[in-house]
Write a protein that holds these residues in place. Structure first.
Motif, PDB file in Angstrom:
ATOM      1  N   GLN A   1       2.323   7.274  -2.933  1.00  0.00           N
ATOM      2  CA  GLN A   1       3.390   7.873  -2.342  1.00  0.00           C
ATOM      3  C   GLN A   1       3.616   9.300  -3.027  1.00  0.00           C
ATOM      4  OE1 GLN A   1       3.889   6.137   0.506  1.00  0.00           O
ATOM      5  NE2 GLN A   1       5.755   7.155   0.157  1.00  0.00           N
TER       6      GLN A   1
ATOM      7  N   ASP B   1       2.424   0.499  -6.279  1.00  0.00           N
ATOM      8  CA  ASP B   1       2.023  -0.035  -5.027  1.00  0.00           C
ATOM      9  C   ASP B   1       1.523  -1.455  -5.282  1.00  0.00           C
ATOM     10  OD1 ASP B   1       2.562   2.430  -3.740  1.00  0.00           O
ATOM     11  OD2 ASP B   1       0.379   3.062  -3.723  1.00  0.00           O
TER      12      ASP B   1
ATOM     13  N   ASP C   1      10.861  -3.202   0.066  1.00  0.00           N
ATOM     14  CA  ASP C   1      10.297  -4.106   1.062  1.00  0.00           C
ATOM     15  C   ASP C   1       9.213  -2.926   1.807  1.00  0.00           C
ATOM     16  OD1 ASP C   1      11.431  -2.588   3.099  1.00  0.00           O
ATOM     17  OD2 ASP C   1      12.336  -4.267   3.899  1.00  0.00           O
ATOM     18  N   ARG C   2       8.350  -3.528   2.584  1.00  0.00           N
ATOM     19  CA  ARG C   2       7.414  -2.641   3.282  1.00  0.00           C
ATOM     20  C   ARG C   2       7.513  -3.197   4.741  1.00  0.00           C
ATOM     21  NH1 ARG C   2       7.503  -0.093  -0.735  1.00  0.00           N
ATOM     22  NH2 ARG C   2       5.761   0.829  -1.902  1.00  0.00           N
ATOM     23  N   ASN C   3       7.399  -2.390   5.740  1.00  0.00           N
ATOM     24  CA  ASN C   3       7.423  -2.822   7.017  1.00  0.00           C
ATOM     25  C   ASN C   3       6.064  -3.515   7.302  1.00  0.00           C
ATOM     26  OD1 ASN C   3       5.620  -0.649   7.539  1.00  0.00           O
ATOM     27  ND2 ASN C   3       7.131   0.530   8.713  1.00  0.00           N
TER      28      ASN C   3
ATOM     29  N   ARG D   1       6.759  -8.967   0.780  1.00  0.00           N
ATOM     30  CA  ARG D   1       6.121  -8.550  -0.439  1.00  0.00           C
ATOM     31  C   ARG D   1       7.212  -8.671  -1.330  1.00  0.00           C
ATOM     32  NH1 ARG D   1       6.762  -3.250  -2.449  1.00  0.00           N
ATOM     33  NH2 ARG D   1       5.187  -2.499  -3.827  1.00  0.00           N
TER      34      ARG D   1
ATOM     35  N   LEU E   1       3.893   6.584   3.601  1.00  0.00           N
ATOM     36  CA  LEU E   1       4.921   5.750   4.211  1.00  0.00           C
ATOM     37  C   LEU E   1       5.817   6.765   4.963  1.00  0.00           C
ATOM     38  CD1 LEU E   1       6.330   3.323   1.711  1.00  0.00           C
ATOM     39  CD2 LEU E   1       4.669   2.729   3.646  1.00  0.00           C
TER      40      LEU E   1
ATOM     41  N   VAL F   1      12.018   2.528   3.767  1.00  0.00           N
ATOM     42  CA  VAL F   1      11.886   1.055   3.182  1.00  0.00           C
ATOM     43  C   VAL F   1      13.190   0.476   3.409  1.00  0.00           C
ATOM     44  CG1 VAL F   1       9.706   1.701   2.018  1.00  0.00           C
ATOM     45  CG2 VAL F   1      11.774   1.930   1.045  1.00  0.00           C
TER      46      VAL F   1
END
Length: 572
Positions: free
Chosen positions: A200, A239, A267-269, A274, A360, A421
């Protein structure tokens, strides 16, 4: 006679205990009475019907450059912050050699979206080492207190030069020098060390940051230096590509250093579970006596998208990019031309432009269902029917065309909200669960950073407005919890034990708040940075007074001109 007495307010003292009515007396820079009826004072502040809280301790900002020229540090000061900590995410400006000035500016511009032209004009570079940088910060009168951490990327570039910028492996001598300089920084008053291990974070040309792939032995060398110094925290953004391997070295670093280790948690979509896996690893480390923690935001990490911001849904299309450098009024006129509108809407996102945008953030090119009209007051927990996709469907339009017309309407000042996120479920239930976890600490306001696309320095105010008073789409939190999360908890985590509580003998950093009137405004773009640099700011109503070291610095939204703020040095 006391210097100042805040009379009859609802005291929320920052410890988590129930609020109570009483007076708070201040003499000099210390609190001398909490509760009951205080004696006469040189100045009385009537606080009936108001909250009286400690000043907010915001531990995740990026004022590394701004703090060298700006004594005020807005917008954080508008939102009740009385102490801010920077040097986060591995970026900063010390130590530095003259040859690397531009490289560090490029890093900060790419990672934190602070205009390079602003940093070029604003930074005086009257330091080289990190202790010298602290001395410069400490020599300037300022409104609120500041603290700094030593950042990995400038440290690596200082020691390794081009090899560091190119992410080459550090030699044994390189690691020894980085460790020594880290120890010196900690002994001089740095609150910790931070790094970044994520795709990122990129430079303006799309290159990854110097510490992205630093070997574990390099990080462990830093950990040993922290152990020798006996102070500081180790923080990072990662990451977590190999979660098991990452927690192995984090546990080892915590063991050899004896110092707290923290990471940024979101979080991560594409992987909603996670964050729970990561926290399970934290819980396991805690069970083994290792001080691992996670830092969390109190709302989505989201982008503000508009014609004047750094990004919008069309910014990755070549037709729009051709107009991006035009003055706002001229750009708006061009965008309204039918031929240009048709050309841009016919395009797809360009691979060239996608390359320089963090992974992202690339979703803004296609995720119309995750893009919302921001509104005024802004809604940071918008329902699905507020999305551009839903609004376009209701209007019988293609979402891209609907969005284009929405942004170019009126004076072109409309803005959209894109949660990147912490919004995978379409609400803030994930954020609620993260904040309630016993091994997390609030942070991630990013004050001073992401000037053209994020405006989260208002998070401390949002904790009260949304989580305590206004939320309708899920559980709220108690007032006492919300105050404790951003006062004693943040202060204690970084060892600032003289603040964060309304207690006798503690530093007199105080907010007096009209809770019912507390209101966030719509973000706005202003151009007040050096060289005319732009930044998104968000104003607020409802703070009657903010006090630092016993001196009112803000009264009803206006600066008093007082400069009681200081550089805070860790463990000194």
């Amino acid at each position: 006679m006391h210097d100042l007495v805040i009379r009859g307010g609802t005291i929320v003292d920052g410890t988590g205990q129930p609020a109570f009515i009483g007076d708070v007396a201040i003499d000099g820079d210390r609190i001398t009475q909490v509760g009951g009826k205080a004696g006469p004072a040189k100045r009385d502040v009537q606080a009936e019907g108001r909250l009286v809280t400690p000043g907010w301790v915001d531990v995740h900002t990026h004022y590394d450059g701004q703090a060298t020229w700006d004594p005020v540090l807005a917008p954080s000061v508008w939102h009740g912050a009385t102490t801010v900590l920077f040097g986060n995410c591995g970026v900063g400006f010390a130590p530095v050699r003259k040859r690397d000035h531009k490289a560090l500016i490029d890093l900060m511009e790419g990672v934190e979206d602070i205009p390079g032209i602003t940093l070029t004009e604003g930074l005086k570079w009257n330091w080289e080492s990190f202790p010298e940088y602290l001395d410069v910060l400490g020599s300037m009168p300022r409104t609120i207190d500041i603290g700094a951490q030593i950042a990995h990327h400038p440290l690596r570039v200082y020691v390794m030069g081009e090899r560091g910028l190119n992410r080459q492996a550090a030699t044994a001598d390189d690691m020894e020098e980085m460790a020594t300089l880290t120890e010196h920084a900690l002994r001089a008053g740095a609150f910790g060390f931070t790094t970044s291990r994520t795709d990122q974070h990129k430079t303006p040309t799309g290159d990854l940051v110097p510490g992205r792939y630093a070997e574990e032995k390099e990080l462990l060398a830093i950990g040993r230096a922290m152990g020798r110094a006996g102070r500081g925290t180790f923080g990072m953004l990662s990451d977590f590509e190999d979660e098991a391997a990452d927690f192995r070295w984090m546990r080892e670093l915590s063991t050899i250093s004896g110092r707290p280790v923290w990471f940024l948690l979101t979080d991560r979509n594409y992987d909603p579970q996670r964050w729970r896996r990561l926290m399970a690893n934290v819980d396991a480390a805690r069970a083994d006596g290792l001080p691992l923690s996670a830092q969390v935001a109190c709302r989505p990490v989201g982008l503000i998208l508009g014609l004047t911001t750094s990004l919008n849904p069309f910014a990755l299309r070549e037709g729009f990019h051709e107009l991006a450098a035009l003055p706002p009024k001229e750009q708006l006129a061009k965008l309204r031309e039918p031929a240009i509108r048709a050309k841009i809407l016919a395009e797809e996102a360009s691979a060239r432009l996608l390359h320089v945008v963090p992974p992202l953030s690339r979703q803004i090119a296609t995720r119309w269902d995750n893009m919302f009209a921001l509104g005024d007051p802004p809604d940071y927990e918008p329902p699905p029917e507020r999305s551009i996709a839903a609004l376009a469907a209701k209007a019988g339009q293609d979402p891209a065309a609907y969005c284009y017309d929405y942004l170019t309407a009126d004076d072109g000042g409309r803005m959209l909200y894109f949660p990147v996120v912490n919004y995978v479920g379409g609400d803030l239930s994930v954020v609620h669960d993260m904040m309630l976890h016993p091994h997390t600490v609030n942070g991630l306001s990013d004050g001073g950073a992401h000037c053209g696309v994020i405006c989260d320095a208002s998070m401390p105010s949002f904790m009260l407005t949304h989580w305590v008073r206004d939320r309708v789409r899920g559980d709220r939190v108690s007032l006492e919890f919300a105050v404790k999360r951003q006062t004693s908890e943040t202060a204690d985590f970084f060892g600032m034990t003289d603040r964060g509580r309304l207690q006798v003998g503690k530093k007199a950093d105080v907010n007096v708040i009209d809770f019912e009137a507390l209101r966030l405004h719509h973000p706005e773009m202003i151009y007040d940075l050096p060289a005319g640099g732009r930044r998104l700011v968000q104003r607020v109503e409802g703070y009657d007074m903010t006090i630092v070291s016993g001196q009112p610095i803000m009264e009803r939204g206006q600066e008093t001109g007082a400069r009681p703020g200081q550089l805070v040095r860790a463990a000194q």
